[in-house]
Design an enzyme around this catalytic site. Structure first.
Site, short mmCIF file in Angstrom:
data_model
loop_
_atom_site.label_atom_id
_atom_site.label_comp_id
_atom_site.label_asym_id
_atom_site.label_seq_id
_atom_site.Cartn_x
_atom_site.Cartn_y
_atom_site.Cartn_z
CB CYS A 249 -0.89 -0.01 1.25
SG CYS A 249 -1.88 1.48 1.40
CB CYS B 268 -1.59 4.83 6.81
SG CYS B 268 -3.21 4.24 7.36
CB CYS C 195 -7.03 1.98 1.78
SG CYS C 195 -7.18 0.74 3.08
CG PHE D 100 -19.29 -14.18 25.21
CD1 PHE D 100 -19.23 -13.07 26.03
CD2 PHE D 100 -18.91 -15.41 25.74
CE1 PHE D 100 -18.78 -13.17 27.35
CE2 PHE D 100 -18.47 -15.53 27.05
CZ PHE D 100 -18.40 -14.41 27.86
CD GLU E 152 -24.16 -10.05 22.86
OE1 GLU E 152 -23.20 -10.54 22.27
OE2 GLU E 152 -24.16 -8.90 23.34
CG ASP F 87 -16.56 -14.93 19.21
OD1 ASP F 87 -15.41 -14.58 19.53
OD2 ASP F 87 -17.15 -14.48 18.20
CB CYS G 243 -10.21 -11.34 19.08
SG CYS G 243 -10.96 -10.62 20.56
C1 LIG Z 1 -16.19 -11.07 19.94
S1 LIG Z 1 -17.89 -10.61 19.97
C2 LIG Z 1 -18.61 -12.07 19.30
C3 LIG Z 1 -20.03 -11.93 18.82
C4 LIG Z 1 -20.54 -13.08 17.95
N1 LIG Z 1 -20.18 -14.38 18.48
C5 LIG Z 1 -20.07 -12.95 16.51
O1 LIG Z 1 -19.21 -13.73 16.10
O2 LIG Z 1 -20.57 -12.07 15.80
C6 LIG Z 1 -18.21 -10.69 21.69
C7 LIG Z 1 -19.65 -10.46 22.09
O3 LIG Z 1 -19.69 -10.56 23.53
C8 LIG Z 1 -20.61 -9.60 24.01
N2 LIG Z 1 -20.22 -9.33 25.41
C9 LIG Z 1 -19.26 -8.49 25.85
N3 LIG Z 1 -19.18 -8.54 27.20
C10 LIG Z 1 -20.11 -9.43 27.61
C11 LIG Z 1 -20.51 -9.92 28.87
N4 LIG Z 1 -19.92 -9.51 29.99
N5 LIG Z 1 -21.50 -10.85 28.93
C12 LIG Z 1 -22.09 -11.29 27.80
N6 LIG Z 1 -21.75 -10.85 26.56
C13 LIG Z 1 -20.78 -9.94 26.47
C14 LIG Z 1 -20.49 -8.42 23.08
O4 LIG Z 1 -21.67 -7.65 23.09
C15 LIG Z 1 -20.23 -9.11 21.73
O5 LIG Z 1 -21.42 -9.30 21.02
#
Ligand SMILES: C[S@@+](CC[C@H](N)C(=O)[O-])C[C@H]1O[C@@H](n2cnc3c(N)ncnc32)[C@H](O)[C@@H]1O
Length: 408
Positions: free
Chosen positions: A58, A64, A141, A268, A288, A336, A362
């Site tokens: 890039c 950047c 970009c 989550f 979640e 997740d 992540c």
């Molecule tokens: C990495 S994202 C994953 C979302 C989903 N699995 C996806 O792949 O699109 C983490 C998720 O955890 C939720 N989250 C964050 N803190 C939380 C908590 N203390 N209890 C429950 N959910 C939570 C966030 O709102 C978010 O949607």
């Protein structure tokens, strides 16, 4: 001025020399010189480059701040990302099979956070630069999808209409099936004339939806995302996997990890990235913290055909993790969590008898901590799939499969 040799890359992708001295955009084995500023080397000159150094794809890479790792060849970055995960689990005495990394192609990021500032002549839009306080224009970009990159003139119009004199707008642009979904924060307070102007910009530029300081101000078409057989319209700013490729790779890994499960809990769950594809073959309980996100998931499920039942529950899983008795008669758990990981939830999961777990993360460091707790409790870490949907950055994403010892 000092001269030194880079020993390894740190977790943020910086070169690290003895000291430790952090050297941005330097590679292991390189001889470099520069001016120490605390633990950082500035005015860096590469005296002896690594054989893995390449010309950045890039033209904006030099100034950047959006990408960190365009100066190394693809194979180097791929090996480094897998090594970051391997090192994290080895620190807990774990080992497993690493599947070949899956890397999203250039020009595939479907969401960007632009900075947009009013100027005397109009507006300046781009990414934050490496130098603090700067905004770097990014017309070429290589990271973003062409559709998202094409939103730069929209962000300029938004800055002219509603940026305050001092601060920059944050303009988050997400590609959807019906057009761009744009969410602005740090804008001037909404009043009648600004609302009108924003509605006109939305119409004129063909946006699907425009939100301003958390309020939806215009919608031409609900900005839908496809998850399995369902179309979901997430609330503005809700979590979305960074690329379509990354989403597909993670969903495939999760489906494989929980294959054959008839009753699944998705923790989550967000807007249903995993719940909705899994509901093609299993009943799913999606949990979640964000009620609006779950409402979007639920609406997507209700409008789709051919899916098994999905129930949702808004719950803070850090404070109120699911208890073992709530996981009875569950064939698999998918989780997740955000970067902090899922320590409290894992502490309950290890007391359950859930046979299969798919863990998407992540953050290799918190993943490794949680994985060690599962392995201590008798789970086997079958494999890890690293997915590089954050190409050219230091971020690492992974999916992992665990099976309880009773299954083996
Ligand atoms: C990495 S994202 C994953 C979302 C989903 N699995 C996806 O792949 O699109 C983490 C998720 O955890 C939720 N989250 C964050 N803190 C939380 C908590 N203390 N209890 C429950 N959910 C939570 C966030 O709102 C978010 O949607």
């Amino acid at each position: 001025m000092v001269e030194t040799t880079i020993k390894r890359l740190g977790l943020h992708g910086d070169g690290i020399a003895d000291g430790p001295l952090y050297v941005p955009r330097a590679l292991p084995g390189e001889r470099v010189s520069g001016q120490p500023d605390g633990q950082k080397l500035t005015d860096v000159k590469i005296i002896e480059p690594s054989a893995r150094r390449v010309a950045a794809p890039c033209p904006h890479f030099k100034s950047c701040g959006g990408c960190q790792l365009q100066h190394a060849d693809d194979a180097f970055v791929a090996d480094w990302k897998v090594d970051v995960v391997r090192t994290a689990i080895e620190a807990h005495g774990l080992e497993t099979v690493f599947r070949p990394i899956l890397t999203s192609p250039p020009q595939s990021r479907r969401r960007a956070g632009f900075a947009a500032r009013r100027t005397k002549k109009g507006a300046m839009v781009g990414f934050h630069g490496q130098a603090s306080g700067t905004i770097v224009a990014i017309p070429d970009c290589q990271l973003l999808t062409p559709d998202v990159l094409a939103a730069v003139p929209v962000a300029e119009a938004l800055a002219i209409a509603g940026a305050s004199r001092k601060g920059a707008l944050s303009v988050v642009v997400t590609q959807s099936r019906t057009g761009l979904d744009v969410a602005v924060s740090d804008g001037k307070p909404l009043d009648g004339p600004l609302r009108q102007q924003l509605a006109m910009i939305c119409d004129r530029t063909g946006l699907a939806r425009l939100s301003w300081n958390d309020e939806i101000v215009a919608m031409r078409a609900p900005p839908a995302q496809r998850f399995g057989a369902a179309d979901v319209v997430p609330p503005p700013g809700a979590f979305l996997q960074a690329t379509q490729h990354g989403q597909q790779a993670l969903v495939a890994a999760v489906q494989e990890a929980v294959k054959g499960a008839g009753r699944i809990i998705d923790l989550f769950a967000g807007c249903g990235t995993f719940s909705l594809p899994l509901a093609e073959t299993a009943e799913v309980r999606a949990i979640e913290s964000e009620a609006g996100t779950l409402a979007a998931l639920d609406a997507g499920w209700r409008h789709a055909t051919g899916l098994k039942k999905i129930t949702t529950e808004a719950r803070d899983l850090f404070r109120r993790p699911l208890m073992p008795d709530e996981m009875a008669k569950t064939d698999a758990v998918v989780l997740d969590p955000p970067r902090a990981g899922a320590e409290a939830q894992i502490a309950e999961l290890v007391k359950s008898s859930v046979p299969r777990i798919a863990y998407v993360s992540c953050n290799p460091v918190t993943f490794a901590r949680d994985a060690a707790a599962l392995v201590d409790a008798g789970y086997n870490l079958d494999w890890i799939q690293v997915v590089d949907q954050f190409r050219w950055s230091a971020h690492v994403e992974l999916a992992a499969s665990f099976a309880s010892a009773h299954m083996r």
